[in-house]
Design a protein around this motif. Structure first.
Motif, PDB file in Angstrom:
ATOM      1  N   MET A   1       0.918  -1.100   0.084  1.00 21.10           N
ATOM      2  CA  MET A   1      -0.074  -0.141   0.019  1.00 21.10           C
ATOM      3  C   MET A   1       0.863   1.350  -0.235  1.00 21.10           C
ATOM      4  O   MET A   1       1.633   1.357   0.583  1.00 21.10           O
ATOM      5  N   THR A   2       0.724   2.609  -0.436  1.00 22.32           N
ATOM      6  CA  THR A   2       1.183   3.784  -0.748  1.00 22.32           C
ATOM      7  C   THR A   2       1.030   4.080  -0.349  1.00 22.32           C
ATOM      8  O   THR A   2       0.112   4.742   0.554  1.00 22.32           O
ATOM      9  N   SER A   3       2.401   4.888   0.356  1.00 19.01           N
ATOM     10  CA  SER A   3       1.915   6.240   2.023  1.00 19.01           C
ATOM     11  C   SER A   3       2.058   7.091   1.372  1.00 19.01           C
ATOM     12  O   SER A   3       2.260   7.611   0.242  1.00 19.01           O
ATOM     13  N   ILE A   4       0.858   7.942   1.881  1.00 18.26           N
ATOM     14  CA  ILE A   4       0.829   9.122   1.364  1.00 18.26           C
ATOM     15  C   ILE A   4       0.966  10.249   2.586  1.00 18.26           C
ATOM     16  O   ILE A   4       0.752  10.207   3.927  1.00 18.26           O
ATOM     17  N   SER A   5       1.330  11.184   2.708  1.00 21.07           N
ATOM     18  CA  SER A   5       2.458  11.825   3.326  1.00 21.07           C
ATOM     19  C   SER A   5       1.472  13.706   3.416  1.00 21.07           C
ATOM     20  O   SER A   5       1.247  14.333   2.133  1.00 21.07           O
ATOM     21  N   ILE A   6       1.122  13.720   4.572  1.00 21.13           N
ATOM     22  CA  ILE A   6       0.261  14.975   4.842  1.00 21.13           C
ATOM     23  C   ILE A   6       1.242  15.953   5.593  1.00 21.13           C
ATOM     24  O   ILE A   6       1.893  16.174   6.960  1.00 21.13           O
ATOM     25  N   LEU A   7       0.801  17.476   5.148  1.00 18.90           N
ATOM     26  CA  LEU A   7       2.092  18.089   5.931  1.00 18.90           C
ATOM     27  C   LEU A   7       0.457  19.354   6.494  1.00 18.90           C
ATOM     28  O   LEU A   7      -0.117  20.249   5.357  1.00 18.90           O
ATOM     29  N   PHE A   8       0.145  19.195   8.088  1.00 18.79           N
ATOM     30  CA  PHE A   8      -0.272  20.647   8.361  1.00 18.79           C
ATOM     31  C   PHE A   8       0.403  21.833   8.419  1.00 18.79           C
ATOM     32  O   PHE A   8       1.298  21.471   9.158  1.00 18.79           O
ATOM     33  N   VAL A   9       0.594  23.566   8.384  1.00 15.75           N
ATOM     34  CA  VAL A   9       0.946  24.326   8.163  1.00 15.75           C
ATOM     35  C   VAL A   9       0.003  25.560   8.460  1.00 15.75           C
ATOM     36  O   VAL A   9      -1.396  25.908   8.710  1.00 15.75           O
ATOM     37  N   CYS A  10       0.360  25.880  10.351  1.00 15.51           N
ATOM     38  CA  CYS A  10       0.118  27.880  10.380  1.00 15.51           C
ATOM     39  C   CYS A  10       0.945  28.186  10.929  1.00 15.51           C
ATOM     40  O   CYS A  10       1.744  27.562  10.646  1.00 15.51           O
ATOM     41  N   MET A  11       0.904  29.747  11.506  1.00 12.77           N
ATOM     42  CA  MET A  11       1.971  30.099  11.762  1.00 12.77           C
ATOM     43  C   MET A  11       2.737  30.047  12.880  1.00 12.77           C
ATOM     44  O   MET A  11       4.029  30.015  12.129  1.00 12.77           O
ATOM     45  N   GLY A  12       2.466  29.593  13.683  1.00 18.44           N
ATOM     46  CA  GLY A  12       3.888  29.357  14.433  1.00 18.44           C
ATOM     47  C   GLY A  12       4.010  27.894  15.201  1.00 18.44           C
ATOM     48  O   GLY A  12       4.826  27.102  15.914  1.00 18.44           O
ATOM     49  N   ASN A  13       3.035  26.315  14.548  1.00 16.05           N
ATOM     50  CA  ASN A  13       3.335  25.541  15.250  1.00 16.05           C
ATOM     51  C   ASN A  13       2.495  25.116  16.718  1.00 16.05           C
ATOM     52  O   ASN A  13       3.843  24.190  17.308  1.00 16.05           O
ATOM     53  N   ILE A  14       1.830  25.777  17.087  1.00 20.08           N
ATOM     54  CA  ILE A  14       1.707  25.548  18.527  1.00 20.08           C
ATOM     55  C   ILE A  14       0.329  25.463  18.596  1.00 20.08           C
ATOM     56  O   ILE A  14      -1.018  24.473  19.630  1.00 20.08           O
ATOM     57  N   CYS A  15      -0.885  25.712  18.135  1.00 16.64           N
ATOM     58  CA  CYS A  15      -2.168  25.487  18.153  1.00 16.64           C
ATOM     59  C   CYS A  15      -2.522  24.880  17.246  1.00 16.64           C
ATOM     60  O   CYS A  15      -3.293  24.191  17.047  1.00 16.64           O
ATOM     61  N   ARG A  16      -2.763  25.190  15.897  1.00 14.79           N
ATOM     62  CA  ARG A  16      -3.791  24.448  14.871  1.00 14.79           C
ATOM     63  C   ARG A  16      -3.211  23.420  14.439  1.00 14.79           C
ATOM     64  O   ARG A  16      -3.639  22.609  14.344  1.00 14.79           O
ATOM     65  N   SER A  17      -1.759  23.691  13.826  1.00  8.55           N
ATOM     66  CA  SER A  17      -1.343  22.515  13.001  1.00  8.55           C
ATOM     67  C   SER A  17      -0.762  21.701  14.281  1.00  8.55           C
ATOM     68  O   SER A  17      -1.029  20.354  13.340  1.00  8.55           O
ATOM     69  N   PRO A  18      -0.547  21.329  14.943  1.00  5.90           N
ATOM     70  CA  PRO A  18      -0.700  19.910  16.283  1.00  5.90           C
ATOM     71  C   PRO A  18      -1.806  19.513  16.296  1.00  5.90           C
ATOM     72  O   PRO A  18      -1.540  18.613  16.429  1.00  5.90           O
ATOM     73  N   LEU A  19      -2.378  20.700  16.237  1.00  6.06           N
ATOM     74  CA  LEU A  19      -4.431  19.685  16.337  1.00  6.06           C
ATOM     75  C   LEU A  19      -4.625  18.748  15.251  1.00  6.06           C
ATOM     76  O   LEU A  19      -4.858  17.733  15.787  1.00  6.06           O
ATOM     77  N   ALA A  20      -4.322  19.393  13.925  1.00  7.98           N
ATOM     78  CA  ALA A  20      -4.711  19.333  13.255  1.00  7.98           C
ATOM     79  C   ALA A  20      -4.305  17.068  12.394  1.00  7.98           C
ATOM     80  O   ALA A  20      -4.316  16.926  12.484  1.00  7.98           O
ATOM     81  N   GLU A  21      -2.848  17.666  12.942  1.00  5.60           N
ATOM     82  CA  GLU A  21      -1.712  16.361  12.825  1.00  5.60           C
ATOM     83  C   GLU A  21      -1.834  15.606  14.439  1.00  5.60           C
ATOM     84  O   GLU A  21      -2.221  14.187  13.901  1.00  5.60           O
TER      85      GLU A  21
END
Length: 166
Positions: A1-21
């Motif tokens: 099965m092929t791996s899918i790579s996803i990066l979530f990005v916000c401004m400081g990487n302390i609120c939204r993007s770590p939650l999304a990850e």
């Protein structure tokens, strides 16, 4: 099965993007698809490099049975544009910043378009209270669930209080 790579990005990487990850990783784990995805998060700015997520993000995630305390903020790197197949910006400001520094072949999209289908920005809760973090969690959970489904994966079933919306 092929791996899918996803990066979530916000401004400081302390609120939204770590939650999304963490939410997406949790859904992937519950669906039994851990080996199918590479998931990470980053910020467009480097103010919080090496720092844990905002305490309010940690508390919000914890209320929903997800632990993000071990994550650390990092700034997006040029290599990320080649390493990740899909880069999801939390809002239009971060989308514009990414567009200025990314190579033309990078697949950068607004989370609100790719995951929610609404075109909305995920608001930055940093300067607000707990309700803003809860709203962000809810929107991210909805989007991450839809994203997992859109990637051709049977919808992950959320057990426990992870799927709860307050």
């Amino acid at each position: 099965m092929t791996s899918i790579s996803i990066l979530f990005v916000c401004m400081g990487n302390i609120c939204r993007s770590p939650l999304a990850e963490a939410i997406f990783r949790h859904l992937v784990t519950e669906a039994g698809l851990t080996g199918r995805f590479t998931i990470d998060s980053a910020g467009t700015g480097g103010w919080h490099e090496g720092e844990p997520p905002d305490r309010r993000s940690v508390a919000t995630a914890q209320r929903h049975g997800i632990d993000i305390a071990g994550l650390r903020g990092r700034r997006i790197q040029p290599a990320d544009f080649n390493s990740f197949e899909l880069i999801l910006a939390m809002d239009r400001d971060n989308l514009a910043t990414l567009g200025k520094i990314a190579p033309p072949e990078a697949n950068i999209r607004l989370f609100g378009d790719a995951a929610l289908g609404t075109g909305e920005d995920i608001p930055d809760p940093y300067y607000g209270g707990p309700d803003g973090f809860e709203l962000v969690y809810t929107r991210l959970l909805t989007g991450c669930s839809s994203l997992l489904e859109a990637l051709g994966v049977e919808r992950a079933s959320c057990s426990g209080n992870t799927s709860s919306v307050r």
